[in-house]
Design a protein around this motif. Structure first.
Motif, PDB file in Angstrom:
ATOM      1  N   GLY A  82      41.923  51.840  36.688  1.00  0.00           N
ATOM      2  CA  GLY A  82      40.936  50.873  37.311  1.00  0.00           C
ATOM      3  C   GLY A  82      40.722  50.434  36.086  1.00  0.00           C
ATOM      4  N   PRO A  83      39.916  49.631  35.626  1.00  0.00           N
ATOM      5  CA  PRO A  83      39.108  49.023  35.067  1.00  0.00           C
ATOM      6  C   PRO A  83      40.256  47.647  33.833  1.00  0.00           C
ATOM      7  CG  PRO A  83      38.091  50.256  33.363  1.00  0.00           C
ATOM      8  CD  PRO A  83      39.118  50.399  35.626  1.00  0.00           C
ATOM      9  N   GLY A  84      41.462  49.228  33.170  1.00  0.00           N
ATOM     10  CA  GLY A  84      42.489  48.001  32.740  1.00  0.00           C
ATOM     11  C   GLY A  84      43.033  47.321  33.130  1.00  0.00           C
ATOM     12  N   LEU A  85      43.634  47.483  34.937  1.00  0.00           N
ATOM     13  CA  LEU A  85      44.774  46.972  35.667  1.00  0.00           C
ATOM     14  C   LEU A  85      43.581  44.912  35.830  1.00  0.00           C
ATOM     15  CD1 LEU A  85      45.414  49.001  37.945  1.00  0.00           C
ATOM     16  CD2 LEU A  85      46.990  48.201  36.716  1.00  0.00           C
ATOM     17  N   ARG A  86      42.622  45.278  35.925  1.00  0.00           N
ATOM     18  CA  ARG A  86      42.008  44.001  36.336  1.00  0.00           C
ATOM     19  C   ARG A  86      41.516  43.458  34.874  1.00  0.00           C
ATOM     20  NH1 ARG A  86      36.445  45.855  40.090  1.00  0.00           N
ATOM     21  NH2 ARG A  86      36.428  47.290  37.419  1.00  0.00           N
ATOM     22  N   TRP A  87      41.912  43.698  33.702  1.00  0.00           N
ATOM     23  CA  TRP A  87      40.970  43.090  32.549  1.00  0.00           C
ATOM     24  C   TRP A  87      42.880  42.547  32.106  1.00  0.00           C
ATOM     25  CZ3 TRP A  87      38.687  47.935  30.088  1.00  0.00           C
ATOM     26  CH2 TRP A  87      36.707  47.467  30.252  1.00  0.00           C
ATOM     27  N   ALA A  88      44.017  43.169  32.025  1.00  0.00           N
ATOM     28  CA  ALA A  88      45.346  42.273  31.604  1.00  0.00           C
ATOM     29  C   ALA A  88      45.403  41.421  32.252  1.00  0.00           C
ATOM     30  CB  ALA A  88      46.197  43.285  32.417  1.00  0.00           C
ATOM     31  N   LEU A  89      44.112  40.619  33.201  1.00  0.00           N
ATOM     32  CA  LEU A  89      44.990  39.244  34.036  1.00  0.00           C
ATOM     33  C   LEU A  89      43.262  38.470  33.373  1.00  0.00           C
ATOM     34  CD1 LEU A  89      46.750  37.474  36.045  1.00  0.00           C
ATOM     35  CD2 LEU A  89      45.143  38.346  38.127  1.00  0.00           C
ATOM     36  N   MET A  90      42.074  39.370  33.623  1.00  0.00           N
ATOM     37  CA  MET A  90      41.022  38.244  33.911  1.00  0.00           C
ATOM     38  C   MET A  90      40.377  38.451  33.269  1.00  0.00           C
ATOM     39  SD  MET A  90      40.364  37.964  38.091  1.00  0.00           S
ATOM     40  CE  MET A  90      41.997  37.317  39.472  1.00  0.00           C
ATOM     41  N   GLY A  91      39.755  39.819  32.155  1.00  0.00           N
ATOM     42  CA  GLY A  91      39.208  40.014  31.427  1.00  0.00           C
ATOM     43  C   GLY A  91      37.963  40.681  31.986  1.00  0.00           C
ATOM     44  N   PRO A  92      36.438  40.939  31.508  1.00  0.00           N
ATOM     45  CA  PRO A  92      35.924  41.525  32.155  1.00  0.00           C
ATOM     46  C   PRO A  92      35.043  40.711  32.567  1.00  0.00           C
ATOM     47  CG  PRO A  92      35.059  41.510  29.334  1.00  0.00           C
ATOM     48  CD  PRO A  92      37.024  40.714  29.623  1.00  0.00           C
ATOM     49  N   PHE A  93      34.703  38.982  31.992  1.00  0.00           N
ATOM     50  CA  PHE A  93      33.864  38.296  32.778  1.00  0.00           C
ATOM     51  C   PHE A  93      34.007  37.666  33.817  1.00  0.00           C
ATOM     52  CE2 PHE A  93      31.680  37.684  28.262  1.00  0.00           C
ATOM     53  CZ  PHE A  93      30.365  37.645  28.962  1.00  0.00           C
ATOM     54  N   LEU A  94      35.705  37.347  33.768  1.00  0.00           N
ATOM     55  CA  LEU A  94      35.861  36.605  35.084  1.00  0.00           C
ATOM     56  C   LEU A  94      36.530  37.365  36.413  1.00  0.00           C
ATOM     57  CD1 LEU A  94      36.491  34.261  36.002  1.00  0.00           C
ATOM     58  CD2 LEU A  94      39.156  34.276  35.473  1.00  0.00           C
ATOM     59  N   THR A  95      36.343  39.505  35.170  1.00  0.00           N
ATOM     60  CA  THR A  95      36.516  40.311  36.715  1.00  0.00           C
ATOM     61  C   THR A  95      35.145  40.391  37.858  1.00  0.00           C
ATOM     62  OG1 THR A  95      38.301  41.260  35.346  1.00  0.00           O
ATOM     63  CG2 THR A  95      36.688  42.960  36.602  1.00  0.00           C
ATOM     64  N   LEU A  96      34.396  40.393  36.809  1.00  0.00           N
ATOM     65  CA  LEU A  96      32.659  40.662  37.524  1.00  0.00           C
ATOM     66  C   LEU A  96      31.887  39.607  37.840  1.00  0.00           C
ATOM     67  CD1 LEU A  96      31.050  42.596  34.347  1.00  0.00           C
ATOM     68  CD2 LEU A  96      31.816  43.433  36.727  1.00  0.00           C
TER      69      LEU A  96
END
Length: 323
Positions: A225-239
């Motif tokens: 889940g979030p780990g895949l997105r965080w690897a590229l963008m982190g929490p702020f840019l993901t949201l």
């Protein structure tokens, strides 16, 4: 290796545990000569074995000019080990009294212009400087992440007495060993990344303790889940992307009220014997049939490809500026 710009040629690593050996492997892989020191019995043998284990992954990632395991020297005497070093990387156990005493000894024995960098994950550099009577201005925190030889982030933190020129010099050096230095402008306990990881760790323990999820289920919830997105963008840019065309503004307007819902538990649960057994047994069940060495090798191969993907899709990332 290009070390003219930061004038660091000789590196000493104090403490050869997991983190210290990770630093040694990274420095060697970029062509530096490294002196290591550790008072523990059998430290040299364990150190060389750790470097040998890391080397295939470093070869796959790409070695720097002049990189060789032959550039590693072990000196059991602390004063001799640090005397000629341009940068000293300290990796003692996370005990304030021990670190302060050790850093004071290094401060007395090192050259006046040598950088002293502590790998501490929690202590503030102002605290670590207190016993340094000669040159506290050259002491900083340079906090890495395991495995140090593959993870590029290093948090650089100065204390109240730190000369900002030392931070800039250290930044240049760590960039020379293919790291991504993040300058932490305000010193706080735990710096930045560990504070974020601790928040997730506390919630994970609550979920296991309350019988909501097993350790394997908690891990899966991050990995897929979030780990895949965080690897590229982190929490702020993901949201920011989750807010659609209006970005973060719309996201905060729509989901902001949920921030006050009592979903999270900021305080850590009591680490009871029952919770300890749940966590330990869960991890052992997840890894049954696989040795730690095998799991480390799998992790290293994955991280190499992940770092390469990150460079491909996020090549302009600048940790201390805009993307």
């Amino acid at each position: 290796m290009n070390n003219e710009q930061h004038e660091i040629k000789r590196v000493t690593v104090v403490g050869t545990g997991v983190i210290g050996n990770g630093w040694i492997s990274r420095f060697l892989s970029q062509g530096y000569e490294v002196t290591a020191t550790d008072p523990a019995e059998g430290a040299e043998q364990r150190m060389r074995q750790a470097v040998d284990n890391a080397w295939p992954a470093l070869e796959r990632l790409g070695l720097g000019e002049g990189a060789s395991r032959d550039n590693l020297h072990f000196e059991p005497n602390l004063e001799k080990a640090v005397a000629e070093a341009d940068l000293i990387q300290e990796n003692a156990p996370e005990r304030e009294d021990l670190k302060r005493q050790l850093l004071a000894e290094i401060d007395c024995a090192a050259k006046p212009d040598a950088i002293i960098a502590s790998s501490t994950s929690g202590y503030m550099p102002s605290t670590l400087q207190e016993n340094c009577t000669k040159h506290p201005e050259r002491l900083i925190v340079a906090h890495p992440f395991n495995p140090v030889y593959l993870i590029p982030l290093v948090e650089l933190v100065g204390g109240k007495k730190t000369d900002q020129a030392i931070i800039r010099k250290a930044q240049s050096f760590y960039e020379s060993v293919n790291m991504k230095p993040l300058i932490v402008r305000t010193e706080i306990e735990g710096h930045i990344s560990d504070r974020l990881m601790e928040a997730i760790w506390r919630e994970a323990l609550h979920l296991v303790n309350d019988g909501v999820a097993t350790t394997e289920e908690v891990d899966a919830s991050i990995v897929y889940g979030p780990g895949l997105r965080w690897a590229l963008m982190g929490p702020f840019l993901t949201l920011h992307l989750a807010g659609g065309e209006q970005g973060m503004r719309h996201m905060l307007e729509q989901f902001g009220p949920a921030l006050k819902l009592p979903w999270t538990k900021l305080a850590a649960p009591e680490l009871t014997e029952d919770l300890t057994e749940k966590v330990v047994e869960g991890c052992e069940q997840q890894t049954v049939g696989h040795s730690i060495a095998e799991l480390e090798q799998r992790r290293d191969h994955f991280l190499i490809e992940l770092v390469q993907l990150l460079e491909k899709y996020w090549p302009a990332a600048n940790l201390n500026g805009r993307i």
